[in-house]
Design an enzyme around this catalytic site. Structure first.
Site, PDB file in Angstrom:
ATOM      1  N   ASN A  44      11.701   2.775  16.052  1.00 47.51           N
ATOM      2  CA  ASN A  44      10.591   3.391  16.787  1.00 47.51           C
ATOM      3  C   ASN A  44      10.520   2.950  18.249  1.00 47.51           C
ATOM      4  O   ASN A  44       9.514   3.176  18.909  1.00 47.51           O
ATOM      5  CB  ASN A  44       9.259   3.022  16.115  1.00 47.51           C
ATOM      6  CG  ASN A  44       9.200   3.489  14.679  1.00 47.51           C
ATOM      7  OD1 ASN A  44       9.706   4.561  14.359  1.00 47.51           O
ATOM      8  ND2 ASN A  44       8.609   2.690  13.807  1.00 47.51           N
ATOM      9  N   HIS A 130      -0.922   8.216   7.292  1.00 48.81           N
ATOM     10  CA  HIS A 130      -0.190   6.986   6.985  1.00 48.81           C
ATOM     11  C   HIS A 130      -0.901   6.148   5.910  1.00 48.81           C
ATOM     12  O   HIS A 130      -2.128   6.177   5.788  1.00 48.81           O
ATOM     13  CB  HIS A 130      -0.079   6.167   8.282  1.00 48.81           C
ATOM     14  CG  HIS A 130       0.823   4.990   8.183  1.00 48.81           C
ATOM     15  ND1 HIS A 130       0.350   3.709   8.071  1.00 48.81           N
ATOM     16  CD2 HIS A 130       2.177   4.909   8.171  1.00 48.81           C
ATOM     17  CE1 HIS A 130       1.380   2.871   8.019  1.00 48.81           C
ATOM     18  NE2 HIS A 130       2.489   3.571   8.076  1.00 48.81           N
ATOM     19  N   GLU A 174      -3.582  12.073  12.434  1.00 49.88           N
ATOM     20  CA  GLU A 174      -2.619  11.463  13.353  1.00 49.88           C
ATOM     21  C   GLU A 174      -2.310  12.492  14.442  1.00 49.88           C
ATOM     22  O   GLU A 174      -2.490  13.693  14.216  1.00 49.88           O
ATOM     23  CB  GLU A 174      -1.331  11.096  12.597  1.00 49.88           C
ATOM     24  CG  GLU A 174      -1.554  10.015  11.571  1.00 49.88           C
ATOM     25  CD  GLU A 174      -0.281   9.646  10.798  1.00 49.88           C
ATOM     26  OE1 GLU A 174       0.836   9.858  11.307  1.00 49.88           O
ATOM     27  OE2 GLU A 174      -0.423   9.136   9.670  1.00 49.88           O
ATOM     28  N   SER A 178       4.041  10.761  11.145  1.00 45.92           N
ATOM     29  CA  SER A 178       5.192   9.873  11.138  1.00 45.92           C
ATOM     30  C   SER A 178       6.376  10.379  10.326  1.00 45.92           C
ATOM     31  O   SER A 178       7.517  10.009  10.613  1.00 45.92           O
ATOM     32  CB  SER A 178       4.787   8.482  10.659  1.00 45.92           C
ATOM     33  OG  SER A 178       4.222   8.553   9.381  1.00 45.92           O
ATOM     34  N   ASP A 203      -4.993   8.653  15.091  1.00 43.58           N
ATOM     35  CA  ASP A 203      -3.984   7.600  15.127  1.00 43.58           C
ATOM     36  C   ASP A 203      -2.862   8.111  16.029  1.00 43.58           C
ATOM     37  O   ASP A 203      -2.170   9.076  15.687  1.00 43.58           O
ATOM     38  CB  ASP A 203      -3.503   7.347  13.689  1.00 43.58           C
ATOM     39  CG  ASP A 203      -2.389   6.318  13.603  1.00 43.58           C
ATOM     40  OD1 ASP A 203      -1.613   6.195  14.565  1.00 43.58           O
ATOM     41  OD2 ASP A 203      -2.274   5.661  12.549  1.00 43.58           O
ATOM     42  N   HIS A 206       2.551   7.315  17.057  1.00 42.57           N
ATOM     43  CA  HIS A 206       3.850   7.885  17.440  1.00 42.57           C
ATOM     44  C   HIS A 206       3.777   8.764  18.691  1.00 42.57           C
ATOM     45  O   HIS A 206       4.781   9.344  19.092  1.00 42.57           O
ATOM     46  CB  HIS A 206       4.441   8.676  16.270  1.00 42.57           C
ATOM     47  CG  HIS A 206       4.771   7.801  15.097  1.00 42.57           C
ATOM     48  ND1 HIS A 206       5.943   7.091  15.009  1.00 42.57           N
ATOM     49  CD2 HIS A 206       4.042   7.477  13.999  1.00 42.57           C
ATOM     50  CE1 HIS A 206       5.946   6.381  13.888  1.00 42.57           C
ATOM     51  NE2 HIS A 206       4.799   6.600  13.255  1.00 42.57           N
ATOM     52  N   LYS A 237       5.724   0.656  18.695  1.00 45.77           N
ATOM     53  CA  LYS A 237       6.658   1.782  18.658  1.00 45.77           C
ATOM     54  C   LYS A 237       7.144   2.042  20.089  1.00 45.77           C
ATOM     55  O   LYS A 237       7.888   1.209  20.600  1.00 45.77           O
ATOM     56  CB  LYS A 237       5.981   2.957  17.975  1.00 45.77           C
ATOM     57  CG  LYS A 237       5.495   2.529  16.571  1.00 45.77           C
ATOM     58  CD  LYS A 237       5.049   3.649  15.715  1.00 45.77           C
ATOM     59  CE  LYS A 237       4.281   3.192  14.491  1.00 45.77           C
ATOM     60  NZ  LYS A 237       4.987   2.296  13.583  1.00 45.77           N
TER      61      LYS A 237
HETATM   62  N1  PMP Z   1      -0.121   4.373  11.799  1.00 52.17           N
HETATM   63  C1  PMP Z   1       0.999   5.111  11.743  1.00 52.17           C
HETATM   64  C2  PMP Z   1       0.906   6.581  11.892  1.00 52.17           C
HETATM   65  C3  PMP Z   1       2.243   4.491  11.539  1.00 52.17           C
HETATM   66  O1  PMP Z   1       3.354   5.221  11.462  1.00 52.17           O
HETATM   67  C4  PMP Z   1       2.282   3.075  11.405  1.00 52.17           C
HETATM   68  C5  PMP Z   1       3.590   2.320  11.243  1.00 52.17           C
HETATM   69  N2  PMP Z   1       4.595   2.916  10.589  1.00 52.17           N
HETATM   70  C6  PMP Z   1       1.089   2.360  11.449  1.00 52.17           C
HETATM   71  C7  PMP Z   1      -0.085   3.036  11.651  1.00 52.17           C
HETATM   72  C8  PMP Z   1       1.090   0.877  11.263  1.00 52.17           C
HETATM   73  O2  PMP Z   1       1.383   0.252  12.473  1.00 52.17           O
HETATM   74  P1  PMP Z   1       2.055  -1.218  12.491  1.00 52.17           P
HETATM   75  O3  PMP Z   1       3.497  -1.018  12.234  1.00 52.17           O
HETATM   76  O4  PMP Z   1       1.743  -1.724  13.864  1.00 52.17           O
HETATM   77  O5  PMP Z   1       1.372  -1.996  11.432  1.00 52.17           O
END
Ligand code: PMP
Length: 385
Positions: A44, A130, A174, A178, A203, A206, A237
């Site tokens: 990422n 997520h 989001e 993801s 969120d 990404h 990321k």
């Molecule tokens: N939200 C989303 C949409 C994610 O893809 C991720 C990580 N894959 C997270 C939260 C969690 O973030 P972190 O890796 O900093 O714990």
């Protein structure tokens, strides 16, 4: 402990056993595993900032100045002035009154959602959100409805039927999903949140660093900063570091300081990480060419894949190629690896059965020549099965 053996055996039989990779080196979009150099299309670090000299330098400078640990939670004696500096910078970057930094995105989502909602409240969550969002909702004790991915009509049906039965209502989405790499119909969701008196949380894990005039994300790009109540994002990321943040009104932040348990009861981010985070935001603003080049290469790769007849999704640096079958997905990933390409198969329970896919995450390091080569190998690999 036989139950562990049974669990692991079952996962293995279903070809769903997860294993670690033990990467020996990482350099310029490549990794070395078992002595072999691979093109890394699973990470990422979208803008290639994790090895940027400014992040390294600031990280070192802060560690030298403040030590390797914050040594306590923020509400104890871990509350350094550089945490406050970072929070001011994030609030400004995101166009909100205030912000609060968390240990990780996972901690941020579980902390924010379980602080905002309790029993008697309701959460409407996109079906592809997520795991950390889902866990936050479960932890909150609120009633929970999932709407079909990006289907505003379904969300509205649920709001019409359920909203009035509860006190507070939260909609969580989001801004770049993801596993699908697509974005939500944000304006329409904002419209619904206003009509049905809901709080809207997004969120931007990404999207941050890549979209928007200043690289702040999709909310900035769509000019909806004031309409979205809670903007969460991560530093791990495109920002090339670690940790997460939430940007919102000053009152919301004061409330979270008092209620978000994953903030209150956890050691504050270490100084080296704060240094890298501050430098990353600076670079995103100062070096827009990184996101421009990345998005150009992404478009190139996506159209190559489409021309070759692949079922791709989304409109971002995350490009899933749906294979639709667990065995085929694993075999294709294996063949890619034999050709020095590290792109992982994504399987249930992360994605629904029948939607198994190879997920490519393109980064600033991946040139058009590399992406051309990857598309060719993918075509040969899937033809050969
Ligand atoms: N939200 C989303 C949409 C994610 O893809 C991720 C990580 N894959 C997270 C939260 C969690 O973030 P972190 O890796 O900093 O714990």
């Amino acid at each position: 402990m036989e139950w562990i053996d049974r669990f692991l055996q079952k996962r293995e039989d279903q070809l769903l056993l997860r294993t670690l990779h033990n990467i020996e080196k990482r350099k310029g979009g490549n990794i070395v595993v078992d002595g072999k150099e691979l093109i890394d299309l699973s990470c990422n670090d979208y803008l290639g900032l994790a090895a940027h000299p400014c992040l390294l330098q600031e990280s070192k400078r802060m560690a030298e100045g403040y030590g390797t640990s914050s040594s306590a939670s923020r509400l104890m004696s871990g509350d350094l002035h550089i945490h406050h500096l970072l929070e001011e910078v994030v609030a400004d970057f995101k166009g909100k009154e205030a912000s609060l930094v968390f240990g990780s995105g996972f901690l941020a989502n579980i902390g924010i959602i379980s602080a905002i909602c309790q029993k008697g409240d309701v959460v409407f969550s996109d079906r592809l959100n997520h795991a950390s969002i889902i866990d936050g909702i479960l932890l909150s004790g609120a009633q929970f409805f999932r709407f079909r991915h990006n289907e505003v009509g379904h969300l509205e049906d649920l709001l019409k039927k359920e909203r009035a039965k509860f006190k507070k209502a939260l909609i969580v989405i989001e801004t770049i999903y993801s596993m699908d790499g697509d974005r939500p119909p944000l304006k329409e969701i904002v419209n619904l949140k206003e009509r049905y008196n809901c709080i809207l949380m997004v969120d931007e894990a990404h999207a941050t660093g890549i979209f928007g005039r200043n690289g702040a994300g999709i909310v900035e790009e769509e000019d909806l900063t004031h309409e979205v109540d809670i903007i969460m994002g991560t530093f791990g990321k495109a920002l090339g570091s670690y940790g997460a943040y939430v940007a919102a009104s000053k009152k919301t932040i004061d409330y979270l300081v008092n209620r978000a348990r994953s903030f209150i009861y956890s050691t504050a981010l270490p100084p080296s990480v704060i240094g890298a985070n501050l430098a990353a935001i600076e670079i995103v603003k100062k070096e827009p060419f990184r996101r421009k080049i990345l998005l150009e290469h992404v478009e190139y790769f996506r159209s190559l894949l489409k021309d070759k007849g692949f079922n791709t999704r989304g409109s971002s640096q995350i490009i899933p190629v749906v294979m639709g079958d667990n065995k085929k997905t694993i075999m294709v990933a294996h063949m890619l690896r034999e050709h020095s390409i590290f792109a992982l198969p994504i399987r249930p329970p992360t994605v629904p059965k029948g939607e198994e896919r190879i997920r490519f995450s393109v980064t600033y390091h991946h040139s058009k020549e590399i992406l051309y080569q990857v598309a060719e190998v993918l075509k040969d690999a899937s033809n050969g099965i």
